[in-house]
Design a protein around this motif. Structure first.
Motif, PDB file in Angstrom:
ATOM      1  N   GLY A  83      55.145  55.898  25.056  1.00 39.97           N
ATOM      2  CA  GLY A  83      56.392  55.592  25.101  1.00 39.97           C
ATOM      3  C   GLY A  83      57.218  54.630  24.296  1.00 39.97           C
ATOM      4  O   GLY A  83      56.735  53.866  23.437  1.00 39.97           O
ATOM      5  N   PRO A  84      58.610  54.396  24.365  1.00 38.93           N
ATOM      6  CA  PRO A  84      59.425  53.179  23.597  1.00 38.93           C
ATOM      7  C   PRO A  84      58.716  52.008  24.212  1.00 38.93           C
ATOM      8  O   PRO A  84      57.921  51.841  25.327  1.00 38.93           O
ATOM      9  N   GLU A  85      59.000  50.780  23.436  1.00 41.74           N
ATOM     10  CA  GLU A  85      58.548  49.762  23.454  1.00 41.74           C
ATOM     11  C   GLU A  85      58.816  49.058  24.919  1.00 41.74           C
ATOM     12  O   GLU A  85      57.905  48.307  25.651  1.00 41.74           O
ATOM     13  N   ASN A  86      59.811  49.438  25.386  1.00 46.33           N
ATOM     14  CA  ASN A  86      60.358  48.880  26.937  1.00 46.33           C
ATOM     15  C   ASN A  86      59.626  49.702  27.983  1.00 46.33           C
ATOM     16  O   ASN A  86      60.093  49.291  29.157  1.00 46.33           O
ATOM     17  N   ALA A  87      58.903  50.664  27.734  1.00 49.17           N
ATOM     18  CA  ALA A  87      58.512  51.447  28.755  1.00 49.17           C
ATOM     19  C   ALA A  87      57.630  51.002  29.791  1.00 49.17           C
ATOM     20  O   ALA A  87      57.594  50.975  30.813  1.00 49.17           O
ATOM     21  N   PRO A  88      56.636  49.735  29.351  1.00 49.39           N
ATOM     22  CA  PRO A  88      55.972  49.166  30.251  1.00 49.39           C
ATOM     23  C   PRO A  88      56.929  48.330  31.358  1.00 49.39           C
ATOM     24  O   PRO A  88      56.542  48.196  32.525  1.00 49.39           O
ATOM     25  N   VAL A  89      58.145  47.833  30.889  1.00 47.89           N
ATOM     26  CA  VAL A  89      58.945  46.964  31.705  1.00 47.89           C
ATOM     27  C   VAL A  89      59.670  47.852  32.748  1.00 47.89           C
ATOM     28  O   VAL A  89      59.797  47.996  33.668  1.00 47.89           O
ATOM     29  N   THR A  90      60.229  49.305  32.238  1.00 41.97           N
ATOM     30  CA  THR A  90      60.647  50.115  32.982  1.00 41.97           C
ATOM     31  C   THR A  90      59.731  50.719  33.941  1.00 41.97           C
ATOM     32  O   THR A  90      60.120  50.828  35.334  1.00 41.97           O
ATOM     33  N   HIS A  91      58.529  51.119  33.470  1.00 40.00           N
ATOM     34  CA  HIS A  91      57.510  51.402  34.789  1.00 40.00           C
ATOM     35  C   HIS A  91      57.186  50.447  35.783  1.00 40.00           C
ATOM     36  O   HIS A  91      56.897  50.497  36.854  1.00 40.00           O
ATOM     37  N   ALA A  92      57.211  48.879  35.294  1.00 36.55           N
ATOM     38  CA  ALA A  92      57.023  47.793  36.211  1.00 36.55           C
ATOM     39  C   ALA A  92      58.144  47.857  37.321  1.00 36.55           C
ATOM     40  O   ALA A  92      57.699  47.687  38.548  1.00 36.55           O
ATOM     41  N   GLY A  93      59.050  48.066  36.845  1.00 35.86           N
ATOM     42  CA  GLY A  93      60.514  48.299  37.517  1.00 35.86           C
ATOM     43  C   GLY A  93      60.288  49.407  38.472  1.00 35.86           C
ATOM     44  O   GLY A  93      60.642  49.239  39.787  1.00 35.86           O
ATOM     45  N   GLU A  94      59.829  50.476  38.159  1.00 34.57           N
ATOM     46  CA  GLU A  94      59.666  51.781  38.863  1.00 34.57           C
ATOM     47  C   GLU A  94      58.513  51.647  40.131  1.00 34.57           C
ATOM     48  O   GLU A  94      58.556  52.141  41.247  1.00 34.57           O
ATOM     49  N   LEU A  95      57.763  50.753  39.794  1.00 35.19           N
ATOM     50  CA  LEU A  95      56.725  50.210  40.623  1.00 35.19           C
ATOM     51  C   LEU A  95      57.100  49.190  41.739  1.00 35.19           C
ATOM     52  O   LEU A  95      56.320  48.931  42.588  1.00 35.19           O
ATOM     53  N   GLY A  96      58.307  48.378  41.307  1.00 36.12           N
ATOM     54  CA  GLY A  96      58.695  47.846  42.378  1.00 36.12           C
ATOM     55  C   GLY A  96      58.245  46.236  42.081  1.00 36.12           C
ATOM     56  O   GLY A  96      58.367  45.268  42.974  1.00 36.12           O
ATOM     57  N   LEU A  97      57.749  45.884  40.785  1.00 39.22           N
ATOM     58  CA  LEU A  97      57.575  44.677  40.508  1.00 39.22           C
ATOM     59  C   LEU A  97      58.510  44.082  40.314  1.00 39.22           C
ATOM     60  O   LEU A  97      59.609  44.383  39.882  1.00 39.22           O
TER      61      LEU A  97
END
Length: 126
Positions: free
Chosen positions: A34-48
């Motif tokens: 996915g896009p470069e910010n996908a890891p940050v987005t996913h981290a937020g979805e995980l509640g990190l």
């Protein structure tokens, strides 16, 4: 382990498991490519803590541990996840609970048998 998995894990430094990060909340989304910010987005979805996550990304927190993990995987012949070892031996086969339990039972029996045998290979008289 894909390079993006190593990067996410290296940057987290939070003890989160790779499986947690690799399993997208929405299976239709591609968090790996996915896009470069996908890891940050996913981290937020995980509640990190997203601010900490970004800082860990910037500082490469955990990169040393990931390098050790990669080296260990290379030396063990591991090329992907999951890979299981039972009593120091790589498990080949299914990863369901029944198969893994049988592998653990077999390894236990093997260890008990080895402990009961004298080092010179002769059998003990009973």
């Amino acid at each position: 382990m894909l390079p993006s998995h190593r990067r996410i894990r290296a940057l987290l430094g939070t003890g989160e498991t790779l499986v947690d990060l690799a399993a997208p909340a929405d299976p239709g989304r591609d968090h790996i490519r996915g896009p470069e910010n996908a890891p940050v987005t996913h981290a937020g979805e995980l509640g990190l803590d997203v601010d900490r996550f970004r800082e860990d990304l910037r500082r490469h927190t955990g990169a040393g541990q990931v390098a050790e993990d990669v080296e260990s995987a290379d030396l063990s012949g591991v090329s992907g996840t999951p890979t299981f070892f039972v009593n120091g031996r790589r498990h080949y086969g299914a990863y369901d609970i029944a198969t893994l339990s049988a592998a653990v039972d077999t390894a236990h029996k093997r260890a008990v048998s080895a402990a009961a045998s004298p080092p010179d290979g002769t059998r003990r008289s009973e």
